[in-house]
Write a protein that holds these residues in place. Structure first.
Motif, short mmCIF file in Angstrom:
data_model
loop_
_atom_site.label_atom_id
_atom_site.label_comp_id
_atom_site.label_asym_id
_atom_site.label_seq_id
_atom_site.Cartn_x
_atom_site.Cartn_y
_atom_site.Cartn_z
N ARG A 23 0.86 -1.18 0.00
CA ARG A 23 0.00 0.00 0.00
C ARG A 23 0.89 1.22 0.00
O ARG A 23 1.88 1.27 0.72
N LEU A 24 0.53 2.20 -0.82
CA LEU A 24 1.37 3.39 -0.87
C LEU A 24 0.55 4.66 -1.02
O LEU A 24 -0.60 4.64 -1.45
N TYR A 25 1.19 5.75 -0.64
CA TYR A 25 0.58 7.07 -0.72
C TYR A 25 1.56 7.98 -1.45
O TYR A 25 2.73 8.04 -1.11
N ASN A 26 1.04 8.69 -2.45
CA ASN A 26 1.84 9.64 -3.21
C ASN A 26 1.41 11.05 -2.80
O ASN A 26 0.33 11.50 -3.19
N PRO A 27 2.23 11.77 -2.03
CA PRO A 27 1.84 13.10 -1.58
C PRO A 27 1.74 14.12 -2.73
O PRO A 27 1.08 15.14 -2.57
N ASP A 28 2.36 13.83 -3.87
CA ASP A 28 2.28 14.75 -5.01
C ASP A 28 0.86 14.92 -5.50
O ASP A 28 0.44 16.00 -5.89
N ASP A 29 0.10 13.82 -5.51
CA ASP A 29 -1.28 13.90 -6.02
C ASP A 29 -2.31 13.49 -4.97
O ASP A 29 -3.51 13.50 -5.25
N GLY A 30 -1.87 13.11 -3.77
CA GLY A 30 -2.79 12.74 -2.70
C GLY A 30 -3.46 11.39 -2.90
O GLY A 30 -4.45 11.09 -2.26
N GLU A 31 -2.91 10.58 -3.79
CA GLU A 31 -3.52 9.30 -4.12
C GLU A 31 -2.96 8.16 -3.26
O GLU A 31 -1.77 8.07 -3.03
N PHE A 32 -3.88 7.29 -2.83
CA PHE A 32 -3.52 6.03 -2.18
C PHE A 32 -3.66 4.93 -3.22
O PHE A 32 -4.58 4.97 -4.05
N GLN A 33 -2.77 3.95 -3.18
CA GLN A 33 -2.85 2.82 -4.10
C GLN A 33 -2.51 1.55 -3.37
O GLN A 33 -1.74 1.56 -2.40
N THR A 34 -3.08 0.46 -3.83
CA THR A 34 -2.75 -0.86 -3.30
C THR A 34 -2.31 -1.73 -4.47
O THR A 34 -3.03 -1.82 -5.47
N PHE A 35 -1.14 -2.32 -4.34
CA PHE A 35 -0.64 -3.23 -5.37
C PHE A 35 -0.96 -4.66 -4.97
O PHE A 35 -0.75 -5.05 -3.83
N ASN A 36 -1.43 -5.44 -5.94
CA ASN A 36 -1.68 -6.85 -5.69
C ASN A 36 -0.36 -7.59 -5.52
O ASN A 36 0.71 -6.99 -5.58
N ALA A 37 -0.44 -8.89 -5.30
CA ALA A 37 0.75 -9.69 -5.00
C ALA A 37 1.82 -9.59 -6.08
O ALA A 37 3.00 -9.43 -5.79
N SER A 38 1.41 -9.64 -7.35
CA SER A 38 2.39 -9.59 -8.44
C SER A 38 3.07 -8.23 -8.51
O SER A 38 4.30 -8.13 -8.63
N ALA A 39 2.28 -7.17 -8.46
CA ALA A 39 2.84 -5.82 -8.50
C ALA A 39 3.70 -5.55 -7.28
O ALA A 39 4.75 -4.92 -7.37
N ALA A 40 3.25 -6.06 -6.12
CA ALA A 40 4.02 -5.87 -4.88
C ALA A 40 5.38 -6.55 -4.97
O ALA A 40 6.38 -6.02 -4.49
N LEU A 41 5.41 -7.72 -5.60
CA LEU A 41 6.68 -8.43 -5.77
C LEU A 41 7.66 -7.60 -6.59
O LEU A 41 8.84 -7.45 -6.22
N ILE A 42 7.20 -7.00 -7.66
CA ILE A 42 8.06 -6.15 -8.49
C ILE A 42 8.50 -4.92 -7.69
O ILE A 42 9.68 -4.56 -7.68
N TRP A 43 7.55 -4.26 -7.01
CA TRP A 43 7.85 -3.06 -6.22
C TRP A 43 8.93 -3.35 -5.18
O TRP A 43 9.88 -2.59 -5.04
N ARG A 44 8.77 -4.45 -4.45
CA ARG A 44 9.76 -4.80 -3.41
C ARG A 44 11.16 -4.96 -3.99
O ARG A 44 12.13 -4.53 -3.39
N ARG A 45 11.24 -5.60 -5.13
CA ARG A 45 12.56 -5.83 -5.74
C ARG A 45 13.17 -4.53 -6.25
O ARG A 45 14.37 -4.33 -6.13
N LEU A 46 12.35 -3.66 -6.79
CA LEU A 46 12.86 -2.35 -7.21
C LEU A 46 13.31 -1.55 -5.99
O LEU A 46 14.35 -0.89 -6.01
N ALA A 47 12.52 -1.61 -4.93
CA ALA A 47 12.86 -0.89 -3.69
C ALA A 47 14.15 -1.41 -3.08
O ALA A 47 14.90 -0.66 -2.44
#
Length: 101
Positions: free
Chosen positions: A19-43
């Motif tokens: 789950r993430l929050y982008n203060p630039d646009d005030g948007e909250f987003q939730t990534f599913n398991a596949s997207a989360a896996l990619i995000w974690r590796r990039l992070a």
């Protein structure tokens, strides 16, 4: 290609999603398991090609077409993250040259 997480992004890792929050646009987003896996590796600092290779290996994609699909999907997801300003660009190398020609 190496990318980094935009340092302004606030994110929480919850087992099978991110789950993430982008203060630039005030948007909250939730990534599913596949997207989360990619995000974690990039992070964690993995470059895009390494993420593609690791996912293809992890999911047993021996077929070249399957590996191509994984590569395409990861690159499209990274492009979407960049378009939404969720990823930053890596720091330029010292002496990377702004106009020293």
């Amino acid at each position: 290609m190496t990318v980094g997480i935009n340092p302004e992004i606030v994110w929480v890792d919850n087992e099978d999603e991110v789950r993430l929050y982008n203060p630039d646009d005030g948007e909250f987003q939730t990534f599913n398991a596949s997207a989360a896996l990619i995000w974690r590796r990039l992070a964690a600092g993995s470059d895009v090609e390494t993420v593609i290779r690791e996912l293809a290996d992890e999911f047993g994609s021996d077929d070249e077409r399957e590996r191509d699909v994984i590569g395409r999907d990861v690159r499209e997801f990274v492009a979407l993250l960049q378009a939404r300003n969720l990823l930053g660009t890596p720091e330029p190398a010292p002496g990377g040259g702004d106009g020293d020609r």
